[in-house]
Motif scaffolding. Structure first.
Motif, PDB file in Angstrom:
ATOM      1  N   SER A   1      -3.519  -1.779  -3.367  1.00 45.89           N
ATOM      2  CA  SER A   1      -4.120  -0.952  -2.410  1.00 45.89           C
ATOM      3  C   SER A   1      -4.794  -1.636  -1.278  1.00 45.89           C
ATOM      4  O   SER A   1      -5.554  -1.287  -0.756  1.00 45.89           O
ATOM      5  CB  SER A   1      -5.017  -0.194  -3.175  1.00 45.89           C
TER       6      SER A   1
ATOM      7  N   ARG B   1      -4.337   2.836  -1.028  1.00 50.20           N
ATOM      8  CA  ARG B   1      -6.036   3.042  -0.724  1.00 50.20           C
ATOM      9  C   ARG B   1      -6.261   4.394  -0.773  1.00 50.20           C
ATOM     10  O   ARG B   1      -7.658   4.600  -0.810  1.00 50.20           O
ATOM     11  CB  ARG B   1      -5.858   2.399   0.746  1.00 50.20           C
TER      12      ARG B   1
ATOM     13  N   ASN C   1       0.699  -1.001  -0.010  1.00 44.08           N
ATOM     14  CA  ASN C   1       0.062  -0.068   0.180  1.00 44.08           C
ATOM     15  C   ASN C   1       0.894   1.403   0.247  1.00 44.08           C
ATOM     16  O   ASN C   1       0.292   2.337  -0.360  1.00 44.08           O
ATOM     17  CB  ASN C   1      -0.847   0.101   1.202  1.00 44.08           C
TER      18      ASN C   1
END
Length: 513
Positions: free
Chosen positions: A287, A449, A3
Motif C-alpha cells: 500500500s 492504500r 498499490n
C-alpha cells in the motif's frame, strides 16, 4: 505500481478475519515478561521540555468535534503552547494504573489493548520559542527530542507532491505505527489497529486544533520512503502512517528540500525479543506510494464513494437542543474519557443523545482522500438495545437524510454478544455501532492504500463518537468482532460489504466522572 495490485489488501483482510473457530484453533497467550516498553526512548538526546501548564481553549467539546475547521486563508501559526496542547491532548498520559505486567499509562485517546503503538513526530519551521527541526514527542516526560536541526518542511511538501495544506503549514505532525508494541497482543491483526488507533488519536488532534483556532488536515498521499527516511525509521519495526499539517502561512516561504542523511540514532529496545509478522510488512509495502508522480496520480483518482441510501421510512435524528448541550470543554472531556469496562444493562439513553453522537461524528473529515468534503467511506449499521424513542432492532444510518432506517425489529442482545467476540460489553450496551464498507469499490478507486484510508477514517469517526459520548457523560468502548457473522446479521443490505470497526455506547455501571 504495487498499490494497484489490490489482491494484497484482500489477502491481508481475509487472512486476519476473526471467526468462532479461528480464535479457538489459534489461541494466543500473553508473555507478560516480554511486554513491550510503552515509550520510544532516545537515551542520548536531551529532552526539550514542553510547557507544563498551557491555557485551555474554553471551547465546548461538542463544538470542537463537530464545527467546521477554521479557514486556512488567514495566517495561523501555532506557538509552543499551542503545540504542547495539541500533542498532550492527543497522545499525553492522563492516568495510570498497576497491572500484572507493570504500570499502564493511559493516554488521551483510546487504543486497542492500551498499548499505544502510535508515535508522533513534529517537522517545523522556526516557531516562537522553538527552532526549526525534526522532533520526536515523548509522552513520558512531555518533551520533544531534536532528531534533525533545520527546516525540512520542503521535504514533506515534495513527498506529498506539493499538497497545499502541507506546503502552507508552519508545522506538520507525522504519525507512525510501531508493529511489535501492538502485535505482542494482537499479532498480524495489528495492521488493522494502526488505522483504528491512529484514528482515535487524530479525532482528539483535530478537535483540539480546531478549538485552538488552527486548521488541520489528514494527508495520506505521500511517498512513504521519504517520510520514513526523514524520521530515520527502521521500517521493519516502525512506519509512517499519515501527515497532519497544522496552521497556515500565506507567504511563499517554503524551503527547498534538504538532504536527509541516515542518522542511526540509538533507541531502547521495546522487548528482549520481538516477533515479526510478515503479513503486516507485506500489507504496508503493497500500500506504499513510491514516487511523487504516483502520489499525484493517486490523489487525482479521488472520487465520491456513493452509499446506498435507506429506502424505507426513517427515524429522523433529534440532536440535543443548544440550551441542553453540555458545556464541558474539549480538554475536560479528553481528561475524563476512558474505555468503559462494564455497562449498566438496566440503563437507557435517549434518541437526542444518540443523535448528537452520530451528528457530531459524521459531519465530514478534513482529509486528502475525502472529496468532496462531507463524503464518507464507512457506512454505519446499528443494533439498538435501549434507546428511548427507538424500537429495539437493527438499523442503518443514512447521513444524507439524517435518519435511521429500521432493518429488522427485535431484541438482539444475544446476537450482539456473539458478534462482539462473545464479550458481555456489546450485550449490555444501549447501542452497538458497526462500521461497514464496500471494500471492492474503495480498493478499485484507491488501490491498496484505500485499505489504510478506510481503517483510518473508521478510527477517526469512532474517536469523535468517544468524545461526543463522554461529553454527555455516557460511556463507550471499541470492540473486535467476528467479521463474516456481522455481515450475515445485517444482510441482505450489508451483502458484499466488509466490517471495519465496532463501537459500543451506553451508561457505565459506575457513572462517568
Amino acid at each position: 505500481m504495487r498499490n494497484r495490485d489490490i489482491q494484497a489488501a484482500w489477502k491481508y483482510h481475509d487472512d486476519t478475519k476473526h471467526s468462532y473457530w479461528s480464535i479457538r484453533n489459534h489461541p494466543h497467550f500473553l508473555d507478560w515478561a516480554n511486554r513491550p516498553q510503552p515509550f520510544k526512548i532516545y537515551p542520548n538526546i536531551e529532552p526539550l521540555r514542553l510547557p507544563p501548564e498551557v491555557p485551555q481553549t474554553g471551547v465546548a467539546a461538542l463544538s470542537a468535534i463537530a464545527e467546521p475547521l477554521p479557514s486556512s486563508r488567514a495566517d495561523s501559526v501555532p506557538d509552543l503552547q499551542d503545540l504542547a496542547r495539541i500533542l498532550y491532548f492527543s497522545a499525553g498520559i492522563t492516568k495510570q494504573r498497576k497491572s500484572p505486567g507493570g504500570e499502564i499509562y493511559f493516554r488521551a485517546a483510546a487504543c486497542t489493548g492500551a498499548l499505544y503503538e502510535i508515535e508522533l513526530y513534529v517537522v517545523t519551521g522556526d516557531l516562537p520559542s522553538l527552532d526549526a527541526g525534526v522532533y520526536h514527542f515523548n509522552p513520558a516526560d512531555v518533551s520533544l527530542r531534536l532528531l534533525r536541526k533545520g527546516d525540512f518542511r520542503g521535504n514533506l511538501a515534495q513527498a506529498t507532491a506539493i499538497e497545499p495544506a502541507v506546503a502552507g503549514a508552519p508545522v506538520t505532525i507525522l504519525c507512525t505505527g510501531t508493529y511489535w508494541r501492538n502485535a505482542w497482543k494482537y499479532q498480524a491483526r495489528t495492521y488493522r489497529h494502526f488505522g483504528w488507533d491512529n484514528g482515535t488519536l487524530l479525532a482528539n488532534l483535530l478537535a483540539v486544533s480546531a478549538a485552538s483556532g488552527l486548521p488541520a488536515k489528514i494527508v495520506l498521499g505521500f511517498v512513504d520512503a521519504e517520510a520514513n527516511r526523514l524520521l530515520d525509521l527502521d521500517t521493519r519495526r516502525e512506519v509512517s502512517l499519515c501527515l497532519v499539517p497544522i496552521g497556515h502561512r500565506s507567504e511563499s516561504s517554503l524551503p527547498s528540500p534538504r538532504e536527509a542523511s541516515v542518522l542511526a540514532l540509538e533507541t531502547i529496545s521495546l522487548s528482549r525479543r520481538e516477533v515479526e509478522y510478515p503479513a503486516m510488512l507485506e500489507m504496508h509495502d503493497a500500500s506504499s506510494l513510491r514516487s511523487e508522480e504516483e502520489v499525484a496520480q493517486w490523489r487525482r483518482k479521488q472520487t465520491v464513494i456513493a452509499h446506498s441510501a435507506p429506502a424505507g421510512e426513517g427515524v429522523q435524528l433529534q440532536r440535543l437542543p443548544e440550551e441542553e448541550q453540555p458545556k464541558d470543554t474539549i480538554e475536560q472531556v479528553i481528561l475524563r474519557r476512558g474505555s468503559t469496562r462494564v455497562f449498566d444493562k438496566t440503563a437507557s439513553i435517549t434518541l437526542p443523545q444518540l443523535s448528537t453522537v452520530l451528528d457530531c461524528a459524521t459531519r465530514g473529515l478534513p482529509a486528502d482522500f475525502v472529496e468532496p468534503p462531507g463524503t464518507q467511506l464507512n457506512e454505519l449499521y446499528l443494533i439498538v438495545h435501549s434507546v428511548r424513542g427507538l424500537k429495539q432492532g437493527a438499523y442503518v444510518f443514512g447521513r444524507e437524510r439524517n435518519a435511521l432506517e429500521l432493518l429488522k425489529e427485535g431484541e438482539f442482545r444475544a446476537e450482539a454478544h456473539h458478534l462482539g467476540l462473545e464479550q458481555q460489553l456489546p450485550a449490555d450496551a444501549c447501542v452497538d455501532i458497526f462500521f461497514l464498507a464496500d471494500l471492492t469499490r474503495i480498493l478499485e478507486r484507491f488501490g491498496n492504500r484505500g485499505y489504510r484510508a478506510v481503517q483510518l477514517e473508521a478510527g477517526v469517526i469512532a474517536g469523535k463518537m468517544y468524545l461526543a459520548s463522554y461529553a454527555q457523560r455516557l460511556g463507550a468502548t471499541g470492540l473486535t468482532f467476528f467479521d463474516d457473522d456481522v455481515i450475515n446479521f445485517f444482510s441482505p443490505p450489508a451483502k458484499g460489504k466488509s466490517v471495519i470497526l465496532m463501537l459500543a455506547i451506553g451508561k457505565p455501571l459506575k457513572s462517568a466522572r
